[in-house]
Design an enzyme around this catalytic site. Structure first.
Site, PDB file in Angstrom:
ATOM      1  N   LYS A  94       5.296   1.674  -3.190  1.00  0.00           N
ATOM      2  CA  LYS A  94       5.216   3.040  -3.735  1.00  0.00           C
ATOM      3  C   LYS A  94       5.470   2.959  -5.228  1.00  0.00           C
ATOM      4  O   LYS A  94       6.104   2.024  -5.711  1.00  0.00           O
ATOM      5  CB  LYS A  94       6.281   3.916  -3.069  1.00  0.00           C
ATOM      6  N   GLN A 118       7.275   3.860   3.787  1.00  0.00           N
ATOM      7  CA  GLN A 118       5.873   3.445   3.840  1.00  0.00           C
ATOM      8  C   GLN A 118       5.680   2.177   4.683  1.00  0.00           C
ATOM      9  O   GLN A 118       4.662   2.027   5.339  1.00  0.00           O
ATOM     10  CB  GLN A 118       5.390   3.219   2.406  1.00  0.00           C
ATOM     11  N   SER A 178      -6.848   5.738   3.823  1.00  0.00           N
ATOM     12  CA  SER A 178      -6.942   4.838   2.664  1.00  0.00           C
ATOM     13  C   SER A 178      -7.346   3.440   3.119  1.00  0.00           C
ATOM     14  O   SER A 178      -8.151   2.768   2.462  1.00  0.00           O
ATOM     15  CB  SER A 178      -5.587   4.754   1.940  1.00  0.00           C
ATOM     16  N   LYS A 221       5.558   3.359   8.317  1.00  0.00           N
ATOM     17  CA  LYS A 221       4.396   4.225   8.503  1.00  0.00           C
ATOM     18  C   LYS A 221       3.125   3.382   8.582  1.00  0.00           C
ATOM     19  O   LYS A 221       2.301   3.536   9.475  1.00  0.00           O
ATOM     20  CB  LYS A 221       4.318   5.186   7.310  1.00  0.00           C
ATOM     21  N   ASP A 243      -0.166  10.804  -4.601  1.00  0.00           N
ATOM     22  CA  ASP A 243       0.991  11.444  -3.957  1.00  0.00           C
ATOM     23  C   ASP A 243       1.226  12.721  -4.774  1.00  0.00           C
ATOM     24  O   ASP A 243       0.298  13.185  -5.470  1.00  0.00           O
ATOM     25  CB  ASP A 243       2.223  10.510  -3.970  1.00  0.00           C
ATOM     26  N   THR A 288      -4.323  13.471   5.219  1.00  0.00           N
ATOM     27  CA  THR A 288      -2.897  13.595   5.559  1.00  0.00           C
ATOM     28  C   THR A 288      -2.652  14.905   6.302  1.00  0.00           C
ATOM     29  O   THR A 288      -1.987  14.939   7.344  1.00  0.00           O
ATOM     30  CB  THR A 288      -2.027  13.505   4.296  1.00  0.00           C
ATOM     31  N   LYS A 313       0.856  -1.179   0.000  1.00  0.00           N
ATOM     32  CA  LYS A 313       0.000   0.000   0.000  1.00  0.00           C
ATOM     33  C   LYS A 313       0.890   1.226   0.000  1.00  0.00           C
ATOM     34  O   LYS A 313       1.818   1.339   0.793  1.00  0.00           O
ATOM     35  CB  LYS A 313      -0.878  -0.011   1.280  1.00  0.00           C
TER      36      LYS A 313
HETATM   37  P1  NAP Z   1       0.803  17.766  -4.269  1.00  0.00           P
HETATM   38  O1  NAP Z   1      -0.660  17.924  -4.015  1.00  0.00           O
HETATM   39  O2  NAP Z   1       1.267  17.470  -5.628  1.00  0.00           O
HETATM   40  O3  NAP Z   1       1.513  19.076  -3.709  1.00  0.00           O
HETATM   41  C1  NAP Z   1       2.895  19.185  -3.646  1.00  0.00           C
HETATM   42  C2  NAP Z   1       3.244  20.589  -3.211  1.00  0.00           C
HETATM   43  O4  NAP Z   1       4.647  20.651  -2.949  1.00  0.00           O
HETATM   44  C3  NAP Z   1       2.951  21.635  -4.291  1.00  0.00           C
HETATM   45  O5  NAP Z   1       2.652  22.857  -3.684  1.00  0.00           O
HETATM   46  C4  NAP Z   1       4.303  21.702  -5.021  1.00  0.00           C
HETATM   47  O6  NAP Z   1       4.534  22.942  -5.702  1.00  0.00           O
HETATM   48  C5  NAP Z   1       5.251  21.560  -3.871  1.00  0.00           C
HETATM   49  N1  NAP Z   1       6.533  20.985  -4.350  1.00  0.00           N
HETATM   50  C6  NAP Z   1       6.706  19.793  -4.962  1.00  0.00           C
HETATM   51  N2  NAP Z   1       7.993  19.621  -5.295  1.00  0.00           N
HETATM   52  C7  NAP Z   1       8.621  20.731  -4.874  1.00  0.00           C
HETATM   53  C8  NAP Z   1       9.967  21.160  -4.918  1.00  0.00           C
HETATM   54  N3  NAP Z   1      10.931  20.400  -5.478  1.00  0.00           N
HETATM   55  N4  NAP Z   1      10.253  22.363  -4.351  1.00  0.00           N
HETATM   56  C9  NAP Z   1       9.278  23.121  -3.782  1.00  0.00           C
HETATM   57  N5  NAP Z   1       7.990  22.770  -3.729  1.00  0.00           N
HETATM   58  C10 NAP Z   1       7.670  21.597  -4.256  1.00  0.00           C
HETATM   59  O7  NAP Z   1       1.402  16.590  -3.331  1.00  0.00           O
HETATM   60  P2  NAP Z   1       0.951  16.155  -1.878  1.00  0.00           P
HETATM   61  O8  NAP Z   1       0.083  14.957  -2.018  1.00  0.00           O
HETATM   62  O9  NAP Z   1       0.481  17.330  -1.104  1.00  0.00           O
HETATM   63  O10 NAP Z   1       2.325  15.640  -1.276  1.00  0.00           O
HETATM   64  C11 NAP Z   1       3.234  16.486  -0.570  1.00  0.00           C
HETATM   65  C12 NAP Z   1       4.166  15.653   0.294  1.00  0.00           C
HETATM   66  O11 NAP Z   1       3.403  14.885   1.232  1.00  0.00           O
HETATM   67  C13 NAP Z   1       5.025  14.636  -0.451  1.00  0.00           C
HETATM   68  O12 NAP Z   1       6.248  14.489   0.226  1.00  0.00           O
HETATM   69  C14 NAP Z   1       4.228  13.349  -0.319  1.00  0.00           C
HETATM   70  O13 NAP Z   1       5.043  12.204  -0.465  1.00  0.00           O
HETATM   71  C15 NAP Z   1       3.737  13.504   1.111  1.00  0.00           C
HETATM   72  N6  NAP Z   1       2.567  12.693   1.473  1.00  0.00           N
HETATM   73  C16 NAP Z   1       1.416  12.779   0.765  1.00  0.00           C
HETATM   74  C17 NAP Z   1       0.322  12.032   1.164  1.00  0.00           C
HETATM   75  C18 NAP Z   1      -1.012  12.155   0.460  1.00  0.00           C
HETATM   76  O14 NAP Z   1      -1.969  11.561   0.953  1.00  0.00           O
HETATM   77  N7  NAP Z   1      -1.144  12.918  -0.595  1.00  0.00           N
HETATM   78  C19 NAP Z   1       0.418  11.159   2.253  1.00  0.00           C
HETATM   79  C20 NAP Z   1       1.612  11.108   2.978  1.00  0.00           C
HETATM   80  C21 NAP Z   1       2.671  11.881   2.579  1.00  0.00           C
HETATM   81  P3  NAP Z   1       4.371  22.991  -7.311  1.00  0.00           P
HETATM   82  O15 NAP Z   1       2.892  22.864  -7.551  1.00  0.00           O
HETATM   83  O16 NAP Z   1       4.935  24.317  -7.668  1.00  0.00           O
HETATM   84  O17 NAP Z   1       5.163  21.839  -7.836  1.00  0.00           O
END
Ligand code: NAP
Length: 447
Positions: free
Chosen positions: A127, A112, A379, A115, A167, A211, A91
């Site tokens: 992943k 993961q 999830s 976690k 993600d 999250t 997952k």
């Molecule tokens: P997302 O909706 O795609 O948002 C990512 C955000 O981070 C956007 O604002 C993006 O800006 C910014 N970003 C990405 N790469 C960057 C970089 N190199 N430098 C600066 N800003 C950057 O993704 P998300 O789901 O929120 O995920 C964010 C983090 O949380 C990741 O590490 C992910 O692995 C973790 N996470 C997510 C979940 C989930 O349920 N979604 C669960 C656990 C952990 P831009 O739009 O300008 O690229």
């Protein structure tokens, strides 16, 4: 690392996975906590549990061909790393971002495992993703890419095998196209093979928020330990994607003030508090940039002109964007400005050196594998609802999320106490996650 067995395992990981810096970093962070565990439980070493944990059960890499709007054939690379299934089906999310490579997917898959174990729910760790960049693509291009990606991935996943989710770069829109293609190819409405689905087609209430909300619930517990609350606290949240937006929403609901957020083009400061509804409109509906938000706020919000978001003075920092976004210098600035809590909404956003600066200064630090586990936990709740053909209310699901986050918080602290490092959330999370998986691996034999 003081333990020679663990050092040998780590040396082997580096030798077998050359050039995968983020994967090495993630493994090191866990192994650094395991000295007291291997000393107390020699059976883990005898059965080579740690070596086995560091080697994915299966790694799939595939070509993803698609045609853009101009008629050009484009080629991306797809990945799925099925890391460990001792506790349940693999997952973990799918990431679409140009920086995705096998090392990034392995670091995320490795994190993961622990976690998912910490949630106490029956899910293994995996992943995946692609180096595809959805930014700037039309709706049709995103759909054709997702369909091509699933045309290969479908044969490797399933309700009892491997259950992907979103993600970075993969939200509700992409999950819809991926689910649609799976359904078409297999002729099965197998809801439990993908999570993060829309509410009307098998999704769960609160999954979108989970999250970010979960990270804030975790911090609420950390504050409680200090006999404090979010009321009146300044909070800086990096990113403005799924995790960041819903972390901000819950902070505001609990009485805190979000004074800054960012995206990859820069950061925004708004001393009187960010307007989360306007930000949602700009980011979720219009898919705009932070400059569009600033324009909408007519002088109340300012674009950061130099330095980084971590220069903005704050009581609580929530890095919610991407890996290694908060380095040693940023950490030193946070400490100088009086920051008291850092909690990782993103995966591994804090470098190892930054984590040390924060620990040395006595800043409370919640690692991502504990603080952002609310997404995958919800999830798993979505899978439960799919399996029973049921759908729960928002209130019931949020209450379950809250209980799970409090459970993870308490497990981290209790484990840290048990192993002689009271208050150390990093050690607590690593050890509690590890022992849960390791015991299952011992029971299942050498497989
Ligand atoms: P997302 O909706 O795609 O948002 C990512 C955000 O981070 C956007 O604002 C993006 O800006 C910014 N970003 C990405 N790469 C960057 C970089 N190199 N430098 C600066 N800003 C950057 O993704 P998300 O789901 O929120 O995920 C964010 C983090 O949380 C990741 O590490 C992910 O692995 C973790 N996470 C997510 C979940 C989930 O349920 N979604 C669960 C656990 C952990 P831009 O739009 O300008 O690229």
């Amino acid at each position: 690392m003081t333990d020679s067995t663990l050092q040998a395992v780590f040396d082997q990981v580096i030798a077998r996975n050359p050039g995968e810096a983020e994967f090495h970093q993630a493994v090191r962070e866990v192994l650094d906590s395991l000295g007291p565990v291997v000393a107390k439980h020699p059976s883990y070493t005898q059965a080579a549990v740690i070596e086995r944990l560091c080697e994915p059960e299966r790694q799939i890499i595939f070509r993803v061909p698609w045609v853009d709007d101009a008629g050009n054939v484009r080629i991306n690379r797809g990945f799925r790393v099925e890391f460990n299934s001792a506790l349940g089906p693999y997952k973990g999310g799918l990431r679409f971002h140009p920086t995705v490579n096998v090392g990034i997917v392995k670091f995320l898959g490795f994190e993961q495992i622990f976690k998912n174990a910490l949630t106490g729910l029956p899910i293994g760790g995996g992943k995946g993703g692609s180096d595809f960049d959805p930014k700037g693509c039309s709706e049709g291009e995103v759909m054709r890419f997702c369909q091509s990606f699933m045309t290969e991935l479908y044969r490797h996943i399933g309700e009892y095998t491997d259950v992907p989710a979103g993600d970075i770069g993969v939200g509700g829109r992409e999950i819809g196209y991926l689910f649609g293609q799976y359904k078409r190819i297999t002729n099965r409405y197998e809801s439990g093979m993908l999570t993060g689905k829309g509410i009307t087609w098998g999704g769960s209430q609160v999954r979108k928020e989970a999250t970010g909300y979960g990270t804030v619930f975790f911090v609420e517990e950390m504050l409680k330990q200090q006999r404090e609350t979010f009321e009146g606290k300044r909070v800086v949240v990096s990113g403005s994607g799924n995790v960041a937006i819903y972390a901000m929403e819950k902070v505001v609901q609990l009485g805190g003030t979000v004074v800054a957020f960012s995206d990859s083009s820069g950061y925004v400061v708004e001393e009187d508090g960010v307007d989360v509804e306007t930000l949602k409109q700009v980011k979720e509906v219009e898919r705009g940039r932070i400059a569009d938000y600033v324009e909408r706020r007519g002088g109340r919000a300012l674009l950061g002109s130099s330095g980084s978001i971590w220069d903005v003075p704050t009581d609580i920092a929530l890095p919610c964007a991407t890996q290694n976004e908060l380095d040693e210098d940023h950490a030193a600035t946070l400490v100088r400005n009086g920051c008291r809590i850092v909690a990782e909404g993103a995966n591994m956003p804090t470098t190892a050196a930054a984590t040390k600066v924060l620990a040395d200064a006595g800043v409370l630090f919640a690692p991502g594998k504990a603080a952002n586990a609310g997404g995958v936990a919800t999830s798993a709740l979505e899978m439960q609802q799919n399996a029973s053909r049921d759908s729960w209310s928002f209130e019931h699901t949020e209450r379950r999320l809250d209980e799970i986050m409090r459970g993870i918080h308490d497990r981290c602290l209790a484990t840290a106490d048990e192993y002689g490092v009271p208050g150390d959330y990093v050690a607590g999370a690593n050890i509690a996650g590890f022992t849960h998986v390791a015991d299952a691996m011992l029971a299942l034999g050498v497989i």
